[in-house]
Motif scaffolding. Structure first.
Motif, PDB file in Angstrom:
ATOM      1  N   GLU A  70     -41.145  84.217  81.226  1.00  0.00           N
ATOM      2  CA  GLU A  70     -42.430  83.936  81.617  1.00  0.00           C
ATOM      3  C   GLU A  70     -43.147  82.709  80.668  1.00  0.00           C
ATOM      4  O   GLU A  70     -44.008  82.006  81.249  1.00  0.00           O
ATOM      5  N   VAL A  93     -40.126  76.779  81.112  1.00  0.00           N
ATOM      6  CA  VAL A  93     -40.144  75.870  82.338  1.00  0.00           C
ATOM      7  C   VAL A  93     -38.987  75.554  82.496  1.00  0.00           C
ATOM      8  O   VAL A  93     -38.554  74.708  81.487  1.00  0.00           O
ATOM      9  N   ASN A 110     -40.408  79.640  85.550  1.00  0.00           N
ATOM     10  CA  ASN A 110     -41.560  78.623  86.033  1.00  0.00           C
ATOM     11  C   ASN A 110     -40.400  77.312  86.146  1.00  0.00           C
ATOM     12  O   ASN A 110     -39.474  77.141  85.626  1.00  0.00           O
ATOM     13  N   ASN A 126     -42.527  82.114  89.023  1.00  0.00           N
ATOM     14  CA  ASN A 126     -44.037  82.161  88.817  1.00  0.00           C
ATOM     15  C   ASN A 126     -45.051  81.461  89.286  1.00  0.00           C
ATOM     16  O   ASN A 126     -46.034  81.490  89.693  1.00  0.00           O
ATOM     17  N   LYS A 127     -44.446  80.239  88.696  1.00  0.00           N
ATOM     18  CA  LYS A 127     -45.334  78.917  89.064  1.00  0.00           C
ATOM     19  C   LYS A 127     -44.279  77.711  89.494  1.00  0.00           C
ATOM     20  O   LYS A 127     -42.991  77.790  88.553  1.00  0.00           O
ATOM     21  N   PHE A 135     -49.121  74.966  83.695  1.00  0.00           N
ATOM     22  CA  PHE A 135     -48.208  76.183  83.340  1.00  0.00           C
ATOM     23  C   PHE A 135     -48.707  77.305  82.272  1.00  0.00           C
ATOM     24  O   PHE A 135     -48.669  78.369  82.498  1.00  0.00           O
TER      25      PHE A 135
END
Length: 284
Positions: A27, A30, A98, A124-125, A282
């Protein structure tokens, strides 16, 4: 930085580079997906800056897509499905939750997130900057066949000229007559940066066709995460903004951000304002 090789289910390998807190949880990771004609190491300054902007406990992962750097060549049956499978492979290896895509890497990111919707791989993003995806014909792809022919015939100058004019429509560069631009491109093709570009041209033919040949529709991407961020540079070619606006209108809860000083190469160039904006997205 940590460097490693990640095997793919089809017998290939992907070179993976991790920056920041290399053992960060998923989490707080990126996954950066780079554009056409660019290697993972070209994104090193940006990856380092983004990891720093994200702060302690975060990591940025970037990999060489097929046909570049230390990764294996494009398979004979290469398509966007290959790219999506590779995103899944890298996600398995890093746990990253991400995704950030730049240029053609934005197309890969969007197509992967579309396929991952409703599964454990759904990010998640998701953020993309100047995503090179053909939405309802937002990009004129008439130059692709001529570009491919020039690459096949070994005419580097003409191939570079056709690619520059095709991917930067409406710019001063695109208005230069092709024979003159081809001559200029032939002269600069031996510089260090353009040498890499020249070497990646055969790969570029396959990936550009995979991304552009068939126009997608905005509704195809309506399943993307509601917090998806579409980013474009104010100084980037116009079609990137047209594409982003169509996607933004189709994805409920998404945001559209125009970077005031942004240009197409702002991501690998690690422009401070853009790094700060992406870091904030983020982290929040």
């Amino acid at each position: 930085m940590r460097e490693r090789e990640v095997p793919t289910p089809d017998g290939g390998k992907l070179a993976l580079y991790s920056y920041g807190s290399v053992d960060a949880p998923g989490e707080r990771r990126v996954l950066l997906i780079g554009g056409a004609f660019l290697t993972a190491l070209i994104y090193r300054p940006f990856s380092m800056a983004l990891a720093s902007g994200l702060g302690e406990g975060w990591a940025v992962d970037v990999y060489d897509r097929r046909g570049r750097g230390s990764s294996t060549e494009l398979p004979a049956n290469y398509s966007m499905a290959t790219e999506i499978a590779d995103v899944r492979t890298i996600t398995d290896a890093t746990g990253a939750r991400n995704i950030l895509g730049h240029s053609l890497g934005g197309s890969v990111a969007l197509n992967a997130a579309q396929e991952f919707a409703g599964t454990n791989y759904e990010p998640n993003k998701l953020a993309v900057y100047d995503a090179a995806v053909n939405i309802d014909g937002s990009m004129d792809t008439g130059w692709l066949d001529g570009f491919a022919q020039s690459v096949d015939s070994g005419n580097v100058g003409r191939a570079m000229a056709r690619m520059k004019k095709g991917m930067q429509p409406g710019t001063a560069l695109a208005r230069i007559p092709e024979p003159i631009l081809a001559g200029l491109m032939a002269l600069v093709s031996h510089t260090k940066v353009n040498k890499v570009l020249r070497e990646l041209m055969p790969t570029g033919v396959g990936e550009l066709k995979a991304a552009y040949d068939e126009a997608a529709h905005p509704r195809d991407f309506s399943v993307l995460p509601r917090n998806t961020r579409f980013m474009v540079g104010s100084k980037s070619p116009k079609y990137y903004k047209v594409t982003a606006e169509r996607l933004y209108a189709a994805v409920p809860g998404s945001t559209l951000v125009v970077s005031p000083k942004g240009f197409h190469g702002s991501v690998p160039a690690a422009v401070k304002e853009l790094v700060a904006d992406i870091s904030s997205y983020f982290k929040d």
